[in-house]
Scaffold this active site. Structure first.
Site, mmCIF file in Angstrom:
data_model
loop_
_atom_site.group_PDB
_atom_site.id
_atom_site.type_symbol
_atom_site.label_atom_id
_atom_site.label_comp_id
_atom_site.label_asym_id
_atom_site.label_seq_id
_atom_site.Cartn_x
_atom_site.Cartn_y
_atom_site.Cartn_z
ATOM 1 N N ALA A 1 0.845 -1.219 0.000
ATOM 2 C CA ALA A 1 0.000 0.000 0.000
ATOM 3 C C ALA A 1 0.871 1.256 0.000
ATOM 4 O O ALA A 1 1.660 1.470 -0.901
ATOM 5 C CB ALA A 1 -0.978 -0.031 1.162
ATOM 6 N N ASP B 1 -2.550 -12.793 -5.072
ATOM 7 C CA ASP B 1 -2.205 -11.409 -4.803
ATOM 8 C C ASP B 1 -0.738 -11.298 -4.363
ATOM 9 O O ASP B 1 0.005 -10.437 -4.818
ATOM 10 C CB ASP B 1 -3.155 -10.932 -3.689
ATOM 11 N N LYS C 1 2.496 -9.454 -6.256
ATOM 12 C CA LYS C 1 3.363 -8.491 -5.573
ATOM 13 C C LYS C 1 4.827 -8.922 -5.658
ATOM 14 O O LYS C 1 5.715 -8.098 -5.889
ATOM 15 C CB LYS C 1 2.933 -8.349 -4.109
ATOM 16 N N GLY D 1 -5.523 -0.971 3.408
ATOM 17 C CA GLY D 1 -6.390 0.092 3.922
ATOM 18 C C GLY D 1 -6.501 1.191 2.898
ATOM 19 O O GLY D 1 -5.505 1.574 2.260
#
Ligand code: ADP
Ligand code: ASP
Ligand code: MG
Length: 812
Positions: free
Chosen positions: A609, A676, A680, A794
């Site tokens: 993030a 996922d 990454k 988030g």
């Protein structure tokens, strides 16, 4: 004594003409007031002439509109009175003459030059009547008596000597009389025949300048509808601003190149007498305006202003016979000059094999014909090519006396244009280094002006034009953050972020002036319906400068647009991981396009993030380090599952909890499959310099394949069957003083993902909740790897990471 010129808009409406009265009446000394026709009337007079000449009987209705324009103004401004009646009578007499001229043209279907000049003269003659009636005690002068023209090379030009003499005589002694003299601008008479002529479109400025120069006025005031001479045309560049002081030579360069604010020939008479010009706003007389004078205090700015001509053609004369032969250029220019074709830009290669000439569109075809004829012999022989004509171009000039001796201006100019995908077709700069002119495709004119204004006038602010696609939690948060930071960025960073497009899967809103971010959700409800192709076309079609496409979706279709966007010099910021993690060749291609075009393709939030992971890796590599190993826990969801797992909470329940708390995807198998994490890791490995594909990653999953194959309901049903075996493993691991973590690993070029058991000395052991951790072992950070840790999921932190990427584009 001052000469004041009021343009068409200044005398065009009841409000503005009353301002004129106020401005003039407040003067304590003699003034000469030169007026234009009411705004738009000159165009109407010419248009009606053309109608009558072509036999269109609608000319009568058009004539009536001209008449009404004058009468309406008078009726709005003057109370019924004897003055008003006299004025109306005088105006109607002029209208009557005008009507008779039109009827004559209509009957004969011809419009001789002298009739056309007579007709168009009525605009100024009538407006001067109105202004003089409005200002009690003023005297109306007839400029046909003292502004004289003569014909040189087929063109009406000012007969300056006679005019100067006549003006002096006409106004002799005015200084002492405290008089207001009203003079119609633009119109003149031929010094030999006495026929009515004019000084060309915009010529009222010239009338005023001639009078000011002849009488050695203190100042020439040009009253118009903007606060002064601006850095660029304010109708095109919303951020342009008033230049306090300007030199005559800069003003001349800018006006010659299309800055309509002063008619170019008007500068010479006052400049030669060193009479300052003050440009003022009739609608805002308090504004300081611009002073144009010989030695201006223009400050340290290198570029004073930019202007443009948008109907340019480029003619190229090319051929081997041109190289080194004396006389080809003289033939080109002679033939063009003999036919009154003006060339405003010349660009010749040093090999002398071709020369390009900028001419206005209206003269281009004729110029080509003439040149083809001139060089017919050489063309037939093959030593020269037929003349080439490029149409639909525009010419831009950046102007500033301080550009001289200032290295890097041209470099900066060309690099900002290049970064915005604008290619330069021809350019020219004289040794004076006072003006750099260049030709671009006409469709890039607006963008070119914006880009240059943005880059060279930094005292205001730099602009970034952002498209946001995807309005889920990340996109929504991002828009909120931009809205709340905008003011501060403008004040403290001189950066203006305009959100010019917002799109979700089926709808979009676009506004090149910037969308109001307080109501974007409501606006989007009624936005345009869009499919993916529509989205592409809107973003590219806006053709806006310094633009960034921000992808906050997870859509492969949207990711599929990046290449096209980058190819159109639109930077891309992606929270979407698909592009950076799909085929390696595609990923590399996108990065290459961005590099080649001097723009950015950024995706910092693809891993961790808002944590600075990719930037850190880039910084390490760019400073000469090598990434030897990466170990990372980069799935907040999986980390939550393994930190929650206990003797009381079995695997199936932790997965359910992750879903309920919104940590996992609606279908948690997307997280459980490790897809996922795999993406990454692929991105981290690639950014570290390893050319890997997803299939090169060894995946050890902790959920059997059959659970992924069925439906989601079957998955939930079968899931508890794993609990017993998993609890056994968990208990063993706990007994050994270890914990389970889902780890992505790159070691020696080998990539893997899978469940690992870490002891209490390992940095992953204490990782809480949905946090992420990334360990980078490099040549410099070998013994103790670099560790990056923090919230790895988030909406707010991800949006902040996207925002940071956007900001780094602003700082290119
Ligand atoms: P007027 O009727 O007063 O003669 P013009 O329309 O001829 O007015 O000229 C004023 C207009 O020139 C402004 O409204 C503005 O749109 C345009 N313009 C173009 N370039 C510039 C510039 N650099 N500064 C100010 N105005 C400009
Ligand atoms: N009325 C003329 C024109 O529109 C002259 C001027 O306004 O300066 O061109
Ligand atoms: Mg004008």
């Amino acid at each position: 004594m001052n000469v004041l010129k009021f343009g068409g808009t200044s005398v065009g409406s009841p409000e503005s003409i009353l301002n004129v009265k106020q401005i003039v009446s407040s003067r304590q000394e003699s003034v000469i007031v030169v007026v234009s026709a009411l705004g738009g009337v000159t165009d109407m007079l010419l248009g009606t002439s053309a109608q009558a000449e072509s036999g269109d009987k609608n000319f009568r209705a058009s004539y009536e509109r001209i008449r009404r324009r004058h009468l309406d103004l008078v009726e709005a401004v003057f109370e019924p009175s004897a003055t008003r009646d006299r004025l109306l009578e005088a105006i109607e007499a002029k209208h009557e003459s005008l009507r008779a001229l039109y009827e004559g043209v209509y009957t004969l279907r011809v419009l001789p030059g002298k009739t056309a000049c007579q007709i168009v003269s009525f605009g100024e003659r009538i407006s001067a009547l109105i202004v003089s009636a409005l200002i009690p005690g003023s005297f109306l002068y007839d400029s046909l008596e003292f502004i004289k023209s003569t014909v040189i090379e087929g063109k009406n030009v000012l007969d300056s000597e006679i005019t100067e003499d006549l003006v002096r005589r006409k106004f002799s002694g005015i200084e002492g009389r405290n008089e207001v003299a009203i003079v119609p601008g633009f119109i003149s008479t031929d010094s030999r025949t006495g026929e009515i002529t004019n000084l060309g479109r915009g010529g009222s400025d010239y009338t005023a300048s001639i009078i000011a120069a002849s009488l050695n006025a203190q100042c020439l005031e040009i009253w118009t509808d903007v606060d002064g001479f601006m850095t660029a045309d304010p109708r095109v560049i919303k951020t342009s601003y008033v230049i306090d002081e300007l030199s005559f030579s800069d003003a001349m360069e800018l006006c010659n190149f299309g800055a309509k604010v002063i008619y170019p020939p008007a500068i010479y008479p006052v400049c030669s007498k060193d009479i300052p010009v003050l440009v003022k706003n009739t609608f805002n007389p308090e504004a300081k305006g611009t002073v144009i004078r010989q030695h201006s205090r223009s400050g340290s700015r290198t570029v004073t202003g930019i202007s443009s001509i948008d109907d340019t053609c480029l003619i190229t004369v090319a051929g081997t016979s041109m190289a080194g032969i004396i006389g080809v250029n003289s033939r080109i220019f002679r033939v063009l000059a003999d036919n009154y074709i003006s060339v405003f830009l010349v660009s010749q290669s040093s090999s002398e094999t071709h020369i390009s000439l900028g001419v206005s569109a209206s003269q281009a075809d004729r110029a080509c014909e003439l040149l083809d004829r001139e060089f017919a012999h050489e063309i037939a022989e093959g030593s020269m090519a037929p003349v080439q004509l490029m149409k639909d171009l525009a010419t831009v000039a950046i102007v500033g006396e301080n550009m001289k001796n200032n290295a890097g201006i041209a470099g900066k100019l060309f690099s900002v244009l290049g970064r915005n995908g604008i290619s330069i077709i021809a350019c020219a700069q004289g040794t004076e280094e006072h003006n750099i002119s260049f030709v671009v495709d006409r469709k890039y004119l607006r963008k070119s002006l914006n880009v240059i204004h943005d880059s060279f006038f930094l005292s205001e602010y730099q602009e970034l034009n952002v498209f946001v696609c995807g309005i889920g939690t990340v996109g929504g948060n991002l828009l909120g953050q931009i809205a709340s930071q905008r003011e501060k960025l403008m004040k403290e960073n001189n950066l203006k972020i305009n959100v010019v497009g917002i799109a979700r899967s089926t709808k979009g809103i676009f506004d090149r002036e910037g969308i109001d971010l307080s109501s974007w959700r409501e606006q989007l409800e009624t936005g345009k319906s869009l499919d993916i192709e529509g989205l592409r076309n809107e973003v590219i079609g806006m053709n806006i400068f310094n633009s960034v496409f921000v992808d906050c979706t997870a859509s492969a279709d949207v990711a599929g647009l990046y290449r096209d966007f980058l190819d159109h010099n639109i930077s891309v910021v992606a929270a979407n991981k698909i592009a950076a993690s799909s085929e390696y060749d595609k990923y590399i291609e996108l990065k290459k396009i961005a590099r080649r075009r001097g723009i950015k393709f950024l995706f910092e939030t693809n891993v961790g993030a808002g944590l600075p992971v990719i930037n850190t890796i880039n910084d390490l590599i760019n400073s000469g380090d090598h990434i030897l190993k990466i170990e990372a826990v980069v799935s907040g969801t999986l980390n939550f599952i393994f930190s929650t797992l206990s003797a009381d909470i079995p695997l199936s329940q932790t997965i359910r909890l992750a879903k309920e708390k919104g940590y996992s995807e609606p279908d948690p198998r997307i997280d459980l499959s490790g897809k996922d994490v795999l993406r990454k890791l692929v991105i981290l490995a690639r950014e570290s310099g390893y050319a890997i594909e997803q299939k090169d990653v060894n995946c050890e999953l902790f959920i059997p394949q059959e659970l992924f194959d069925g439906t989601i309901d079957q998955f939930w049903k079968k899931l508890p069957k794993l609990d017993a075996a998993f609890e056994e493993r968990r208990a063993r691991v706990e007994n050994e003083g270890k914990r389970m973590r889902f780890v992505a690993r790159l070691d020696n070029g080998k990539a893997s993902i899978g469940l690992a058991e870490v002891n209490k000395y390992h940095p992953f052991y204490n990782l809480q909740g949905s946090n992420n951790i990334i360990l980078l072992t490099t040549e410099r950070y070998k013994e103790y790897p670099m560790m990056i840790q923090g919230y790895g999921a988030g909406a707010a932190v991800t949006a902040a990471g996207v925002f940071a990427d956007i900001m780094s584009i602003a700082n290119i």
